[in-house]
Write a protein that holds these residues in place. Structure first.
Motif, PDB file in Angstrom:
ATOM      1  N   ILE A 224       0.831  -1.207   0.000  1.00  0.00           N
ATOM      2  CA  ILE A 224       0.000   0.000   0.000  1.00  0.00           C
ATOM      3  C   ILE A 224       0.865   1.257   0.000  1.00  0.00           C
ATOM      4  O   ILE A 224       0.617   2.204  -0.747  1.00  0.00           O
ATOM      5  CB  ILE A 224      -0.937  -0.008   1.229  1.00  0.00           C
ATOM      6  CG1 ILE A 224      -1.919  -1.186   1.140  1.00  0.00           C
ATOM      7  CG2 ILE A 224      -1.699   1.312   1.345  1.00  0.00           C
ATOM      8  CD1 ILE A 224      -2.763  -1.380   2.386  1.00  0.00           C
ATOM      9  N   ALA A 225       1.908   1.250   0.838  1.00  0.00           N
ATOM     10  CA  ALA A 225       2.766   2.428   0.948  1.00  0.00           C
ATOM     11  C   ALA A 225       3.528   2.702  -0.346  1.00  0.00           C
ATOM     12  O   ALA A 225       3.784   3.855  -0.707  1.00  0.00           O
ATOM     13  CB  ALA A 225       3.745   2.246   2.107  1.00  0.00           C
ATOM     14  N   ALA A 226       3.892   1.643  -1.053  1.00  0.00           N
ATOM     15  CA  ALA A 226       4.645   1.816  -2.298  1.00  0.00           C
ATOM     16  C   ALA A 226       3.832   2.546  -3.360  1.00  0.00           C
ATOM     17  O   ALA A 226       4.390   3.214  -4.239  1.00  0.00           O
ATOM     18  CB  ALA A 226       5.092   0.456  -2.823  1.00  0.00           C
ATOM     19  N   ASN A 227       2.503   2.426  -3.284  1.00  0.00           N
ATOM     20  CA  ASN A 227       1.634   3.063  -4.268  1.00  0.00           C
ATOM     21  C   ASN A 227       1.090   4.408  -3.795  1.00  0.00           C
ATOM     22  O   ASN A 227       0.261   5.004  -4.480  1.00  0.00           O
ATOM     23  CB  ASN A 227       0.460   2.137  -4.606  1.00  0.00           C
ATOM     24  CG  ASN A 227       0.917   0.852  -5.263  1.00  0.00           C
ATOM     25  OD1 ASN A 227       1.845   0.858  -6.075  1.00  0.00           O
ATOM     26  ND2 ASN A 227       0.288  -0.262  -4.907  1.00  0.00           N
ATOM     27  N   PRO A 234       9.827   8.041   4.565  1.00  0.00           N
ATOM     28  CA  PRO A 234      10.315   6.817   3.918  1.00  0.00           C
ATOM     29  C   PRO A 234       9.327   5.668   4.065  1.00  0.00           C
ATOM     30  O   PRO A 234       8.628   5.553   5.078  1.00  0.00           O
ATOM     31  CB  PRO A 234      11.620   6.527   4.668  1.00  0.00           C
ATOM     32  CG  PRO A 234      12.052   7.855   5.200  1.00  0.00           C
ATOM     33  CD  PRO A 234      10.793   8.602   5.519  1.00  0.00           C
ATOM     34  N   THR A 235       9.278   4.832   3.067  1.00  0.00           N
ATOM     35  CA  THR A 235       8.311   3.731   3.058  1.00  0.00           C
ATOM     36  C   THR A 235       8.494   2.805   4.253  1.00  0.00           C
ATOM     37  O   THR A 235       7.520   2.416   4.906  1.00  0.00           O
ATOM     38  CB  THR A 235       8.440   2.926   1.753  1.00  0.00           C
ATOM     39  OG1 THR A 235       8.170   3.774   0.636  1.00  0.00           O
ATOM     40  CG2 THR A 235       7.451   1.759   1.732  1.00  0.00           C
ATOM     41  N   ASP A 236       9.744   2.434   4.565  1.00  0.00           N
ATOM     42  CA  ASP A 236       9.990   1.522   5.689  1.00  0.00           C
ATOM     43  C   ASP A 236       9.492   2.114   6.999  1.00  0.00           C
ATOM     44  O   ASP A 236       8.903   1.400   7.830  1.00  0.00           O
ATOM     45  CB  ASP A 236      11.483   1.209   5.799  1.00  0.00           C
ATOM     46  CG  ASP A 236      11.948   0.244   4.723  1.00  0.00           C
ATOM     47  OD1 ASP A 236      11.083  -0.378   4.075  1.00  0.00           O
ATOM     48  OD2 ASP A 236      13.171   0.120   4.519  1.00  0.00           O
ATOM     49  N   LEU A 237       9.727   3.402   7.209  1.00  0.00           N
ATOM     50  CA  LEU A 237       9.273   4.051   8.435  1.00  0.00           C
ATOM     51  C   LEU A 237       7.751   4.054   8.500  1.00  0.00           C
ATOM     52  O   LEU A 237       7.165   3.804   9.567  1.00  0.00           O
ATOM     53  CB  LEU A 237       9.807   5.476   8.507  1.00  0.00           C
ATOM     54  CG  LEU A 237       9.401   6.288   9.755  1.00  0.00           C
ATOM     55  CD1 LEU A 237       9.893   5.599  11.017  1.00  0.00           C
ATOM     56  CD2 LEU A 237       9.957   7.700   9.670  1.00  0.00           C
ATOM     57  N   MET A 238       7.105   4.313   7.387  1.00  0.00           N
ATOM     58  CA  MET A 238       5.649   4.319   7.350  1.00  0.00           C
ATOM     59  C   MET A 238       5.089   2.931   7.683  1.00  0.00           C
ATOM     60  O   MET A 238       4.143   2.799   8.458  1.00  0.00           O
ATOM     61  CB  MET A 238       5.156   4.747   5.966  1.00  0.00           C
ATOM     62  CG  MET A 238       3.639   4.795   5.833  1.00  0.00           C
ATOM     63  SD  MET A 238       3.090   5.174   4.141  1.00  0.00           S
ATOM     64  CE  MET A 238       3.751   6.822   3.962  1.00  0.00           C
ATOM     65  N   VAL A 239       5.703   1.907   7.096  1.00  0.00           N
ATOM     66  CA  VAL A 239       5.233   0.533   7.311  1.00  0.00           C
ATOM     67  C   VAL A 239       5.371   0.132   8.776  1.00  0.00           C
ATOM     68  O   VAL A 239       4.432  -0.388   9.393  1.00  0.00           O
ATOM     69  CB  VAL A 239       6.014  -0.438   6.401  1.00  0.00           C
ATOM     70  CG1 VAL A 239       5.714  -1.887   6.786  1.00  0.00           C
ATOM     71  CG2 VAL A 239       5.652  -0.195   4.941  1.00  0.00           C
ATOM     72  N   TRP A 240       6.550   0.378   9.348  1.00  0.00           N
ATOM     73  CA  TRP A 240       6.770  -0.030  10.731  1.00  0.00           C
ATOM     74  C   TRP A 240       5.986   0.828  11.712  1.00  0.00           C
ATOM     75  O   TRP A 240       5.579   0.362  12.775  1.00  0.00           O
ATOM     76  CB  TRP A 240       8.260  -0.004  11.064  1.00  0.00           C
ATOM     77  CG  TRP A 240       8.960  -1.228  10.564  1.00  0.00           C
ATOM     78  CD1 TRP A 240       9.612  -1.385   9.375  1.00  0.00           C
ATOM     79  CD2 TRP A 240       9.042  -2.500  11.230  1.00  0.00           C
ATOM     80  NE1 TRP A 240      10.092  -2.665   9.265  1.00  0.00           N
ATOM     81  CE2 TRP A 240       9.764  -3.361  10.386  1.00  0.00           C
ATOM     82  CE3 TRP A 240       8.577  -2.971  12.446  1.00  0.00           C
ATOM     83  CZ2 TRP A 240      10.035  -4.686  10.735  1.00  0.00           C
ATOM     84  CZ3 TRP A 240       8.845  -4.283  12.810  1.00  0.00           C
ATOM     85  CH2 TRP A 240       9.562  -5.130  11.956  1.00  0.00           C
ATOM     86  N   ARG A 241       5.753   2.100  11.354  1.00  0.00           N
ATOM     87  CA  ARG A 241       4.917   2.938  12.223  1.00  0.00           C
ATOM     88  C   ARG A 241       3.493   2.388  12.288  1.00  0.00           C
ATOM     89  O   ARG A 241       2.892   2.352  13.368  1.00  0.00           O
ATOM     90  CB  ARG A 241       4.898   4.378  11.694  1.00  0.00           C
ATOM     91  CG  ARG A 241       3.954   5.295  12.477  1.00  0.00           C
ATOM     92  CD  ARG A 241       4.081   6.740  12.042  1.00  0.00           C
ATOM     93  NE  ARG A 241       3.873   6.907  10.613  1.00  0.00           N
ATOM     94  CZ  ARG A 241       2.675   6.936  10.040  1.00  0.00           C
ATOM     95  NH1 ARG A 241       1.584   6.788  10.758  1.00  0.00           N
ATOM     96  NH2 ARG A 241       2.571   7.105   8.734  1.00  0.00           N
TER      97      ARG A 241
END
Length: 257
Positions: A224-227, A234-241
């Motif tokens: 989802i974040a990649a799109n 950053p995508t990784d930070l968004m995902v882990w948050r």
């Protein structure tokens, strides 16, 4: 049951002999509150499981056949969030931290300056209390209002509590800080980061099923974040948050089972 009324209109204690025993033990321990607490928490009764094994014979738990499921108090929930994110300041004493004011907190006597949203990371006991500008989180999770005395706190389970954990900027911010600390440790694998997140929030390792669900959550959120063309981090930070935020919303984070 009637902790505010020890008179004739109050209910009698369920274990009068136990109260007598504890009273005598308290005196014999030189009136030491710490010793009294230690004696109680070290008992087999206090350490019993919350599983309702004796529910048929003791449905009201009058005979303390099991430990009641308890929700953390408002202050403990906030401190647990700060501790999990790695921002809890355990310094003792000092001046109270001014209450954080939202745009909706208006009215007579409103302070001219708002305190920080995270209370500078100080423990909840050091947060300023203003009768007309009460802390949102403390109110939602049943901290007594400072208008009268309370013998026992109310413990509610209402939608506002879930909505607070889902949407409040303080919770989202601390989830981001926790995610940042997990990502900074590049020596850990993804599975080890998931385990670290569980230790921070629940003080235990995740089960195999919880690990699988965590990996699936990260994969789905990554997609989802990649799109997301409007993302500002950053995508990784968004995902882990998002993952850390989800852990804060689990019932086992605020309930002692």
């Amino acid at each position: 049951e009637t902790v505010d009324n020890f008179g004739l209109q109050g209910k009698l204690p369920s274990h009068p002999e136990l109260l007598d025993f504890l009273s005598l033990q308290f005196v014999q321990s030189s009136w030491s509150i710490k010793t009294m607490i230690r004696n109680m928490v070290m008992t087999e009764t206090f350490q019993r499981s919350t599983l309702a094994e004796g529910e048929a014979k003791d449905p009201d738990n009058l005979y303390l056949s099991r430990y009641p499921v308890r929700r953390l108090e408002a202050e403990a929930i906030r401190d647990a969030v700060l501790s999990a994110s790695g921002t809890l300041d355990s310094t003792m004493f000092g001046q109270p931290v001014p209450v954080h004011l939202t745009p909706f907190m208006q009215g007579r006597g409103r302070p001219g300056k708002s305190g920080p949203i995270d209370g500078n990371g100080r423990r909840s006991i050091y947060l300023e209390v203003r009768r007309n500008f009460l802390d949102r989180m403390m109110t939602v999770f049943d901290r007594p209002t400072p208008f009268t005395t309370f013998g026992r706190r109310d413990v509610t389970n209402v939608p506002a509590q879930s909505l607070f954990l889902m949407n409040d900027p303080f919770i989202a911010s601390e989830a981001g800080k926790m995610a940042g600390e997990l990502l900074e440790n590049e020596a850990l694998s993804i599975e080890e980061k998931l385990a670290e997140a569980y230790f921070r929030t629940f003080s235990r390792p995740p089960s195999d099923e919880e690990l699988r669900k965590g990996l699936a959550f990260l994969k789905a959120t990554q997609s989802i974040a990649a799109n997301d063309v409007e993302k500002t981090e950053p995508t990784d930070l968004m995902v882990w948050r998002e993952y850390c935020h989800a852990l804060f919303n689990m019932k086992s984070f605020i309930y002692l089972l």
